[in-house]
Motif scaffolding. Structure first.
Motif, PDB file in Angstrom:
ATOM      1  N   LEU A  50      13.282 -39.411 -26.508  1.00 22.50           N
ATOM      2  CA  LEU A  50      14.693 -39.399 -26.884  1.00 22.50           C
ATOM      3  C   LEU A  50      15.264 -38.013 -26.667  1.00 22.50           C
ATOM      4  CD1 LEU A  50      17.221 -40.654 -28.387  1.00 22.50           C
ATOM      5  CD2 LEU A  50      16.216 -39.699 -30.472  1.00 22.50           C
ATOM      6  N   ALA A  51      16.309 -37.914 -25.861  1.00 14.79           N
ATOM      7  CA  ALA A  51      17.009 -36.642 -25.674  1.00 14.79           C
ATOM      8  C   ALA A  51      18.008 -36.455 -26.808  1.00 14.79           C
ATOM      9  CB  ALA A  51      17.741 -36.634 -24.339  1.00 14.79           C
ATOM     10  N   LEU A  52      17.920 -35.312 -27.474  1.00 14.69           N
ATOM     11  CA  LEU A  52      18.889 -34.961 -28.511  1.00 14.69           C
ATOM     12  C   LEU A  52      19.809 -33.895 -27.932  1.00 14.69           C
ATOM     13  CD1 LEU A  52      19.789 -35.377 -31.438  1.00 14.69           C
ATOM     14  CD2 LEU A  52      18.216 -33.546 -32.098  1.00 14.69           C
ATOM     15  N   LEU A  53      21.065 -34.264 -27.733  1.00 16.16           N
ATOM     16  CA  LEU A  53      22.026 -33.386 -27.060  1.00 16.16           C
ATOM     17  C   LEU A  53      23.155 -33.009 -28.008  1.00 16.16           C
ATOM     18  CD1 LEU A  53      22.426 -35.314 -23.668  1.00 16.16           C
ATOM     19  CD2 LEU A  53      20.762 -33.544 -24.252  1.00 16.16           C
ATOM     20  N   GLY A  54      23.781 -31.893 -27.716  1.00 12.19           N
ATOM     21  CA  GLY A  54      24.936 -31.446 -28.478  1.00 12.19           C
ATOM     22  C   GLY A  54      25.218 -29.990 -28.182  1.00 12.19           C
ATOM     23  N   PRO A  55      26.455 -29.541 -28.378  1.00 10.76           N
ATOM     24  CA  PRO A  55      26.784 -28.131 -28.166  1.00 10.76           C
ATOM     25  C   PRO A  55      26.106 -27.258 -29.207  1.00 10.76           C
ATOM     26  CG  PRO A  55      28.642 -29.295 -29.150  1.00 10.76           C
ATOM     27  CD  PRO A  55      27.634 -30.340 -28.810  1.00 10.76           C
ATOM     28  N   ASN A 221      16.100 -42.696 -23.881  1.00  3.97           N
ATOM     29  CA  ASN A 221      17.288 -42.853 -24.706  1.00  3.97           C
ATOM     30  C   ASN A 221      17.922 -41.491 -24.978  1.00  3.97           C
ATOM     31  OD1 ASN A 221      17.111 -45.784 -25.212  1.00  3.97           O
ATOM     32  ND2 ASN A 221      15.223 -45.236 -26.274  1.00  3.97           N
ATOM     33  N   VAL A 222      19.172 -41.527 -25.418  1.00  7.16           N
ATOM     34  CA  VAL A 222      19.938 -40.305 -25.654  1.00  7.16           C
ATOM     35  C   VAL A 222      20.676 -40.442 -26.979  1.00  7.16           C
ATOM     36  CG1 VAL A 222      21.844 -38.862 -24.837  1.00  7.16           C
ATOM     37  CG2 VAL A 222      20.242 -39.866 -23.177  1.00  7.16           C
ATOM     38  N   ALA A 223      20.680 -39.360 -27.756  1.00  8.50           N
ATOM     39  CA  ALA A 223      21.549 -39.256 -28.928  1.00  8.50           C
ATOM     40  C   ALA A 223      22.349 -37.970 -28.790  1.00  8.50           C
ATOM     41  CB  ALA A 223      20.734 -39.245 -30.220  1.00  8.50           C
ATOM     42  N   HIS A 241      26.651 -44.395 -17.950  1.00 10.86           N
ATOM     43  CA  HIS A 241      27.844 -45.205 -17.714  1.00 10.86           C
ATOM     44  C   HIS A 241      29.068 -44.698 -18.470  1.00 10.86           C
ATOM     45  CE1 HIS A 241      25.151 -48.800 -16.423  1.00 10.86           C
ATOM     46  NE2 HIS A 241      25.592 -48.121 -15.371  1.00 10.86           N
ATOM     47  N   LYS A 242      28.901 -43.645 -19.269  1.00  8.26           N
ATOM     48  CA  LYS A 242      30.057 -43.060 -19.946  1.00  8.26           C
ATOM     49  C   LYS A 242      30.998 -42.371 -18.958  1.00  8.26           C
ATOM     50  CE  LYS A 242      30.368 -43.142 -23.855  1.00  8.26           C
ATOM     51  NZ  LYS A 242      30.906 -44.207 -24.771  1.00  8.26           N
ATOM     52  N   SER A 243      30.480 -42.077 -17.756  1.00  6.31           N
ATOM     53  CA  SER A 243      31.315 -41.450 -16.728  1.00  6.31           C
ATOM     54  C   SER A 243      30.742 -41.741 -15.354  1.00  6.31           C
ATOM     55  CB  SER A 243      31.395 -39.938 -16.951  1.00  6.31           C
ATOM     56  OG  SER A 243      32.090 -39.305 -15.888  1.00  6.31           O
ATOM     57  N   ASP A 244      31.607 -41.799 -14.375  1.00  7.94           N
ATOM     58  CA  ASP A 244      31.171 -41.973 -12.982  1.00  7.94           C
ATOM     59  C   ASP A 244      30.913 -40.637 -12.301  1.00  7.94           C
ATOM     60  OD1 ASP A 244      31.422 -44.755 -13.137  1.00  7.94           O
ATOM     61  OD2 ASP A 244      33.549 -44.684 -12.594  1.00  7.94           O
ATOM     62  N   ASN A 245      31.067 -39.532 -13.033  1.00  8.58           N
ATOM     63  CA  ASN A 245      30.986 -38.207 -12.422  1.00  8.58           C
ATOM     64  C   ASN A 245      29.747 -37.424 -12.843  1.00  8.58           C
ATOM     65  OD1 ASN A 245      33.491 -38.442 -11.020  1.00  8.58           O
ATOM     66  ND2 ASN A 245      34.555 -38.125 -12.972  1.00  8.58           N
ATOM     67  N   PHE A 251      28.289 -36.472 -20.902  1.00 10.14           N
ATOM     68  CA  PHE A 251      28.113 -35.710 -22.138  1.00 10.14           C
ATOM     69  C   PHE A 251      29.471 -35.307 -22.719  1.00 10.14           C
ATOM     70  CE2 PHE A 251      27.609 -31.347 -23.955  1.00 10.14           C
ATOM     71  CZ  PHE A 251      26.940 -31.711 -25.122  1.00 10.14           C
ATOM     72  N   MET A 252      30.340 -34.803 -21.885  1.00 12.41           N
ATOM     73  CA  MET A 252      31.668 -34.386 -22.353  1.00 12.41           C
ATOM     74  C   MET A 252      32.463 -35.579 -22.882  1.00 12.41           C
ATOM     75  SD  MET A 252      31.541 -31.189 -22.061  1.00 12.41           S
ATOM     76  CE  MET A 252      33.233 -30.844 -22.539  1.00 12.41           C
TER      77      MET A 252
END
Length: 259
Positions: A50-55, A221-223, A241-245, A251-252
């Protein structure tokens, strides 16, 4: 399996005058308390990464420190298999391999001695410790420096030793807080291959990182956490799928949804 539900953790501000202007504008600052984690949930099953992402400052490290039992949460639950981490922290600690970004080594000890010390803390016998150290040295390419004092190690050597120390007792789950930060390409690749070996062994791994190429290569998976709250939790494909770019745009998009 790891499951975190409705996690919250706040810290008392001892001297509000020392807060930066950015801190003062953070909506998590309420009176004399900073709500570092407000509502985090995530889940990681056997054989998953699981990737834990955030600024920076989002609450990722606080979340991981609570998971590791280093901090007591104000609210929420954490389950590792059948163990309640909040109610049974000593039992839970035996099941966790945790690498913090600030974990240091005992400089006067060799890498082997650092790892062996933690093996003994976890109740391992000398024969099992020796066998496990040799196996980890093979996997992490440590044989050339394993018996040198760690105070003279490079960043990559220190990180490999810290990872070996975290998993010497064969934990049921592994939590890695930015394990490749500051490493050169070869050392980072060794760490990535080691995480893949944990996945093959069906050990669930929570992997905090800022490197989205590593997410694409490693993670199922990603959180995403922003301002102390989970703004996305799902499969890597759903994240894409949150963005095509590309992943950065995805993430943004997750951050904007949580704003």
């Amino acid at each position: 399996m790891i499951k975190i539900s409705n996690l919250a953790k706040k810290f008392k501000i001892e001297n509000p005058k020392k807060l930066s202007e950015q801190d003062k504008k953070d909506p998590r600052l309420q009176g004399r308390f900073f709500h570092s984690v407000k509502n985090v949930q995530l889940q990681c099953e056997k054989g998953e990464v699981l990737a834990l992402l955030g600024p920076n400052g989002a609450g990722k490290t606080t979340t991981l420190r609570v998971l590791s039992t280093a901090l007591q949460p104000d609210n929420g639950s954490i389950q590792i298999g059948g163990t309640d981490v909040v109610k049974q922290p000593i039992e839970a600690r035996k099941k966790i391999g945790f690498l913090s970004g600030s974990t240091g080594l005992y400089g006067r000890l060799t890498g082997r001695e650092n790892i062996a010390y933690f093996g003994r803390l976890n109740g391992m016998g000398d024969a099992d410790i020796d066998a496990q150290i040799n196996q980890l040295a093979d996997q992490l390419d440590m044989h050339t420096f394993l018996d040198r004092r760690s105070e003279n190690y490079s960043t990559g050597m220190k990180q490999k030793t810290s990872i070996a120390r975290a998993v010497v007792h064969s934990p049921e789950v592994v939590v890695l807080d930015e394990p490749t930060t500051g490493l050169d390409i070869m050392a980072a690749n060794t760490v990535i291959e080691f995480i893949k070996s944990l996945k093959r062994a069906e050990v669930p791994v929570i992997f905090s990182t800022h490197h989205l190429d590593e997410v694409n290569e490693l993670c199922d998976n990603v959180a995403v956490i922003d301002h102390g709250e989970t703004t996305f939790e799902g499969s890597l494909d759903a994240f894409k799928h949150k963005s095509d770019n590309g992943l950065h745009a995805a993430f943004m998009a997750c951050l904007k949804e949580g704003a």
